[in-house]
Design an enzyme around this catalytic site. Structure first.
Site, PDB file in Angstrom:
ATOM      1  N   SER A  45      37.375  89.679  46.432  1.00 43.49           N
ATOM      2  CA  SER A  45      36.239  90.527  46.800  1.00 43.49           C
ATOM      3  C   SER A  45      36.102  91.723  45.863  1.00 43.49           C
ATOM      4  O   SER A  45      35.992  91.561  44.668  1.00 43.49           O
ATOM      5  CB  SER A  45      36.345  90.990  48.246  1.00 43.49           C
ATOM      6  OG  SER A  45      35.983  89.981  49.130  1.00 43.49           O
TER       7      SER A  45
ATOM      8  N   LYS B  55      36.585  85.253  46.011  1.00 41.88           N
ATOM      9  CA  LYS B  55      35.813  85.622  47.213  1.00 41.88           C
ATOM     10  C   LYS B  55      34.635  86.465  46.762  1.00 41.88           C
ATOM     11  O   LYS B  55      34.774  87.631  46.446  1.00 41.88           O
ATOM     12  CB  LYS B  55      36.693  86.413  48.186  1.00 41.88           C
ATOM     13  CG  LYS B  55      35.953  87.088  49.331  1.00 41.88           C
ATOM     14  CD  LYS B  55      35.728  86.153  50.485  1.00 41.88           C
ATOM     15  CE  LYS B  55      35.222  86.876  51.725  1.00 41.88           C
ATOM     16  NZ  LYS B  55      33.909  87.442  51.635  1.00 41.88           N
TER      17      LYS B  55
END
Length: 97
Positions: free
Chosen positions: A11, A36
């Protein structure tokens, strides 16, 4: 700068690492990142259940989609400083050319 990445880098940490990398400020060292790249929200429904909706996507400054792909590092092991300098010099030349 050398940024250590691995399968747990996901992320926002992937975006920070690739922002430094894509702007020729750092090399990435270690293992491929997690990949991600979606931003999701959970919406509660009237019956108490919920639904997860993708509301955004992370992409690198060079517009690479990391979701499901991850990011390959430049080096597996910590390089010597001259290797880092050479790599970043080439990066700057590619951006200028």
């Amino acid at each position: 700068m050398q940024v250590l990445v691995n399968k747990s880098t996901a992320s926002a940490s992937e975006i920070v690492a690739t922002a430094l990398h894509d702007n020729c400020r750092a090399v990435l060292v270690g293992d491929k990142t997690y990949g991600k790249g979606l931003i999701q929200s959970v919406f509660e429904l009237p019956d108490g259940s919920g639904v997860v909706v993708t509301i955004g996507k992370y992409v690198t400054p060079n517009h690479m989609d990391i979701n499901g792909n991850g990011v390959e590092p430049d080096f597996r092991n910590f390089p010597a400083w001259n290797e880092v300098n050479n790599h970043l010099s080439k990066c700057h030349k590619q951006q200028d050319g």
